[in-house]
Design a protein around this motif. Structure first.
Motif, PDB file in Angstrom:
ATOM      1  N   ARG A   8       0.951  -1.321   0.056  1.00  0.00           N
ATOM      2  CA  ARG A   8       0.061  -0.131   0.071  1.00  0.00           C
ATOM      3  C   ARG A   8       1.027   1.324   0.101  1.00  0.00           C
ATOM      4  NH1 ARG A   8      -4.776  -0.903   4.304  1.00  0.00           N
ATOM      5  NH2 ARG A   8      -6.181   0.099   2.861  1.00  0.00           N
ATOM      6  N   ARG A  12       0.553   4.420  -2.549  1.00  0.00           N
ATOM      7  CA  ARG A  12       0.411   5.799  -2.125  1.00  0.00           C
ATOM      8  C   ARG A  12       1.335   6.567  -2.580  1.00  0.00           C
ATOM      9  NH1 ARG A  12      -1.505   4.452   3.961  1.00  0.00           N
ATOM     10  NH2 ARG A  12      -3.657   3.953   3.685  1.00  0.00           N
ATOM     11  N   TRP A 151      -8.932   8.426  -4.896  1.00  0.00           N
ATOM     12  CA  TRP A 151     -10.121   8.416  -4.347  1.00  0.00           C
ATOM     13  C   TRP A 151     -10.913   6.920  -4.646  1.00  0.00           C
ATOM     14  CZ3 TRP A 151     -15.240   8.274  -6.948  1.00  0.00           C
ATOM     15  CH2 TRP A 151     -16.228   8.444  -6.119  1.00  0.00           C
ATOM     16  N   ARG A 154      -9.084   4.338  -2.068  1.00  0.00           N
ATOM     17  CA  ARG A 154      -9.522   4.629  -0.771  1.00  0.00           C
ATOM     18  C   ARG A 154     -10.841   4.003  -0.579  1.00  0.00           C
ATOM     19  NH1 ARG A 154      -7.954   7.864   3.351  1.00  0.00           N
ATOM     20  NH2 ARG A 154      -9.596   8.641   4.780  1.00  0.00           N
TER      21      ARG A 154
END
Length: 157
Positions: A8, A12, A151, A154
């Motif tokens: 992750r 990111r 977005w 997430r």
């Protein structure tokens, strides 16, 4: 082409980097737009005449043969005008095109700074707004893609 980013944290950072890169382009575009707005609002206006076209291949600006598909020369208008309180001046516009946007003998509106008439531009879209539009558009697109990916990622997790 498919590639996989593990972890992750890596995703990111890639997403953040994409948004930051797009944001940088957007900021550069906005700065260029601000410079153009500042120039236009403080500029004097005069009538000018395109006296000739200067044909150049722009090798001096770092453009490589591979970066332009056809590598044809560009026509830069050479404009002559007389400032309100000065002598006749001649300048070469910074925006070139092929086919030429102007012809010799064509009348154009010239914007110049009263305290430095050598800083002059043709009052036209390409001369004033094309570069800010390109940088802002690229920045918005890249930052929008990065934001959309962030977005979507997430919401999925």
């Amino acid at each position: 082409m498919r590639f996989q980013v593990r972890g992750r944290g890596a995703r990111r950072w890639i997403t953040f980097g994409t948004i930051a890169f797009g944001g940088l382009f957007l900021v550069i575009g906005l700065i260029l737009a601000g410079v153009s707005v500042s120039f236009v609002t403080g500029a004097e206006r005069a009538r000018g005449t395109v006296v000739s076209l200067e044909w150049r291949t722009d090798q001096s600006t770092g453009t490589s043969r591979r970066s332009r598909v056809n590598n044809q020369p560009m026509a830069y208008p050479v404009v002559e005008f007389t400032p309100a309180h000065g002598t006749r001046r001649t300048f070469r516009d910074s925006a070139g095109s092929n086919p030429p946007a102007y012809t010799a003998g064509e009348r154009v509106e010239v914007l110049y700074q009263a305290d430095s008439p050598e800083d002059a531009r043709i009052n036209g879209f390409v001369s004033l707004w094309l570069l800010p539009l390109i940088f802002s558009g690229i920045g918005l697109t890249i930052a929008g893609i990065g934001t959309g990916v962030a977005w979507a990622t997430r919401r999925r997790s």
